[in-house]
Motif scaffolding. Structure first.
Motif, short mmCIF file in Angstrom:
data_model
loop_
_atom_site.label_atom_id
_atom_site.label_comp_id
_atom_site.label_asym_id
_atom_site.label_seq_id
_atom_site.Cartn_x
_atom_site.Cartn_y
_atom_site.Cartn_z
N SER A 161 0.89 -1.21 -0.02
CA SER A 161 0.13 -0.23 -0.11
C SER A 161 0.80 1.33 0.13
O SER A 161 0.06 2.33 -0.37
N ILE A 162 2.17 1.11 0.26
CA ILE A 162 3.23 2.36 0.22
C ILE A 162 3.26 2.71 -1.20
O ILE A 162 3.06 3.94 -1.59
N GLU A 164 0.71 2.03 -3.33
CA GLU A 164 -0.59 2.70 -3.67
C GLU A 164 -0.65 4.12 -3.26
O GLU A 164 -1.13 5.13 -4.05
N ALA A 165 -0.22 4.33 -2.12
CA ALA A 165 -0.25 5.72 -1.33
C ALA A 165 0.49 6.69 -2.49
O ALA A 165 0.10 7.88 -2.73
N ALA A 166 1.42 6.37 -3.05
CA ALA A 166 2.43 7.21 -3.78
C ALA A 166 1.59 7.49 -5.32
O ALA A 166 1.63 8.55 -5.68
N GLU A 167 0.85 6.35 -5.78
CA GLU A 167 0.35 6.59 -6.97
C GLU A 167 -0.98 7.43 -6.80
O GLU A 167 -1.20 8.20 -7.42
N SER A 168 -1.64 7.41 -5.55
CA SER A 168 -2.86 8.03 -5.23
C SER A 168 -2.51 9.71 -5.08
O SER A 168 -3.16 10.49 -5.28
N LEU A 169 -0.96 9.75 -4.65
CA LEU A 169 -0.36 11.29 -4.53
C LEU A 169 -0.20 11.88 -5.97
O LEU A 169 0.55 12.70 -5.86
N GLY A 170 -0.27 10.99 -7.15
CA GLY A 170 -0.08 11.50 -8.31
C GLY A 170 1.37 10.98 -8.88
O GLY A 170 1.66 11.39 -10.09
N ALA A 171 2.03 9.81 -8.39
CA ALA A 171 3.27 9.51 -8.99
C ALA A 171 2.91 8.27 -9.94
O ALA A 171 2.26 7.47 -9.60
N VAL A 180 10.19 5.47 -4.61
CA VAL A 180 9.61 4.74 -3.37
C VAL A 180 10.00 3.12 -3.20
O VAL A 180 10.87 2.76 -2.56
#
Lengths: 266, 363
Positions: A161-162, A164-171, A180
């Protein structure tokens, strides 16, 4: 009381492990003769008397170890990620297949590689035996499994999910990978790279079969030299290898921390 | 102005249906909770909104723009995970600034917004720490700051309090609500904890087997659940099988206990469903709505079987006429009955409600 005993055992074990290495280094500065004990005269004579052939062999060893380590690292990161995350059929089989070279005696691998180089010449008319390329190919057979293992080990507690967090932040996927995924796996990657380098550096059986001529590695050179004579120059060369290994370990400790490295091994 | 719409969103995993044609609308600044047990499809719904799961059918739109097939990184969603999912190799400030860096926000503005976001969750003094040096509650507050600093269109919270202990959970609930209402951000929250759902939400969607079975305000969900399932999932409910004897749109219903003919109760107020005379259904009432010793409204004779002290209240277990097990409560100051005592159990007709029998209750 128990503490004292424990400490004594620990010191004894360390002495047992390190004394031979220390003896090699100490003896390499011994002016009286290789086997005189205790050492009497300090000299750097043996270092000065090292045959130039050892330096060219050391050069070959360093080139082979460096190239092996780099290729193994580049291959093992995506391989380990695929093995750890992929949902493809036969993943477990591939995983054990990928690690199996570590279970085969290096001598057998060496024979197999020798056979391979002959076949390769028959088919493509390209010589692998006695070349640096051949040595690198030979060493990759264990360096890649080693790298894969190291990356896999640092991946076991990885939280997807780390990413996924990056992707949700636009990465984007590539940004996520480089900013990451790679930094988080760095300890495993660095340790895989350093260990590949060190093992390649002191590997004998494969280098014996694949090397020779201008592609003679330092361990092979020492190995063959000992059959003729065992002198101070060999101790000096060995001490240099010890120094290289220590430096490599220090680098590893600086970047990763040795303790953490071995703790994370499964 | 963010308006999130899920329209007949459907997701299957092999044979198993995870989400069944779920439709849901969130208006600007609204806090909506998907509530249900594990496996009810609530997390799959959230992950479809985030873009990590692609629906098999249906559409998801934000302000009328179809985002169903957009990758997560183009959706402008702030997401908070149960596992915190902080970047372990970055400091608190760098974690929060990550989304801004990706968006190529200037350093000065990024620093300013990071500071504001950390200020909002009261962690500005920990900006230079690494996640491993923080407690669970602090980590989740960093994750919240990281999610809102990019000014997302929608805030997605996936069981953010699940890994925390009770006290921290309550503190962070207040924190989340405060941040959410300060920023006025449209929020979709997933939890299996009814307390969190009741305390945080503008509306709650109760989910079961991939369906939303009821969506309403917390008070409506609690006081007038539309099914035995919802009634049992949100709070405790005492159910008795009854038969409808009279049905009057104004005065309400008169029901008779199936296992104790002759004992009748009145049920007043809005009911989520219509019931017909002669229909068998469940009479439901919450523990705190009973009044032990009361002779007003509906009354039934009951024997006290157990009394438990819970600090803020006493839990009283009773067995009412017609073999009806009832949990009731006595607040401090009230008379606490003793075990084996026979009491009169009373409640106001508007405090009870009727529920349709589920399929397995009919047998």
């Amino acid at each position: 009381m128990g503490n004292v005993v424990l400490r004594a055992v620990l010191i004894g074990a360390f002495l047992f492990l390190l004394a031979p290495i220390a003896m090699v280094v100490v003896s390499s500065f011994n002016g009286v003769g290789v086997f005189a004990f205790p050492p009497q005269q300090f000299t750097t004579r043996w270092y000065r008397e090292i045959d130039p052939g050892y330096y060219s062999a050391l050069y070959v060893s360093l080139v082979v170890a460096t190239v092996t380590s780099i290729i193994a690292t580049i291959v093992s990161v995506p391989a380990a990620l695929a093995l750890a995350r992929g949902g493809f059929p036969g993943r477990n089989l591939l995983s054990s297949l990928c690690l199996s070279p570590l279970m085969v005696p290096a001598l057998v691998t060496g024979v197999a590689l020798f056979q391979f180089s002959l076949l390769f010449w028959d088919v493509f008319k390209v010589t692998l035996g006695g070349t640096i390329t051949g040595l690198v190919i030979g060493h990759l057979t264990f360096a890649i499994p080693f790298g894969v293992r190291a990356v896999l080990a640092s991946h076991t507690r990885y939280d997807l999910s780390i990413e996924e967090a990056a992707e949700s932040l636009g990465a984007r996927p590539l940004q996520t990978f480089f900013q990451v995924t790679l930094p988080i796996l760095k300890p495993g990657i660095v340790s895989g790279a350093v260990f590949s380098f060190l093992i390649s550096l002191d590997e004998v059986p494969i280098a014996l079969f694949m090397g020779g001529g201008s592609a003679t590695t330092l361990p092979v050179k020492i190995f063959t030299a000992i059959e003729i004579s065992f002198g101070g120059d060999i101790l000096a060369v060995s001490s240099i290898i010890v120094a290289i290994s220590v430096v490599a370990m220090l680098i590893l400790d600086r970047f990763v921390g040795l303790e953490r490295l071995f703790m994370s091994k499964q | 102005m963010t308006h999130l719409v899920l329209d007949k969103v459907h997701k299957r995993y092999g044979e198993a249906v995870a989400v069944r044609e779920v439709s849901l609308q969130l208006t600007d600044g609204e806090f909506v909770t998907l509530l249900g047990p594990s496996g009810c499809g609530k997390t799959t719904c959230l992950r479809m909104v985030a873009g990590f799961v692609k629906p098999d059918a249906g559409t998801i739109t934000i302000d009328g723009v179809d985002i169903t097939n957009k990758p997560p990184y183009e959706r402008d969603m702030g997401m908070v995970f149960q596992s915190y999912a902080l970047f372990p190799h970055k400091t608190v400030a760098a974690n929060v600034a990550f989304g801004l860096k990706i968006r190529r926000v200037s350093t000065a503005e990024s620093d300013q917004r990071t500071k504001e976001a950390l200020n909002l969750v009261q962690l500005e003094h920990l900006a230079d720490r690494y996640p491993s040096q923080l407690s669970g509650g602090q980590r989740q507050r960093v994750a919240l700051a990281r999610a809102v600093v990019i000014r997302p269109k929608v805030l997605l919270l996936d069981e953010p309090l699940g890994a925390l202990d009770l006290k921290l959970r309550e503190e962070l609930q207040i924190e989340i609500k405060r941040v959410q209402s300060t920023l006025g951000i449209t929020t979709l929250f997933v939890t299996h904890d009814q307390g969190e759902a009741l305390g945080l939400s503008d509306r709650i969607a109760v989910m079961r087997d991939g369906n939303i079975i009821q969506i309403d305000t917390p008070t409506k969900i609690y006081e007038r659940p539309n099914s035995t399932y919802a009634a049992n999932f949100v709070g405790r409910t005492n159910l008795a099988q009854v038969m409808v004897r009279k049905a009057d749109p104004q005065a309400g219903y008169l029901v008779e206990m199936v296992d104790q003919p002759g004992v009748t109760f009145e049920v007043a107020g809005d009911q989520p469903q219509q019931f017909l005379v002669g229909e068998r259904c469940s009479l439901a009432a919450r523990p705190e709505h009973f009044d032990i010793g009361s002779t007003d409204g509906n009354t039934v004779e009951a024997v006290v079987t157990d009394v438990n002290y819970r600090g803020s209240i006493w839990n009283v277990e009773l067995l009412a006429k017609g073999n009806w097990p009832v949990s009731a409560q006595v607040r401090p100051g009230g008379r606490v009955p003793t075990k084996s005592e026979t009491v009169s159990l009373g409640w106001h007709p508007s405090r009870s409600f009727l529920l349709k029998l589920s399929d397995d209750e009919k047998i």
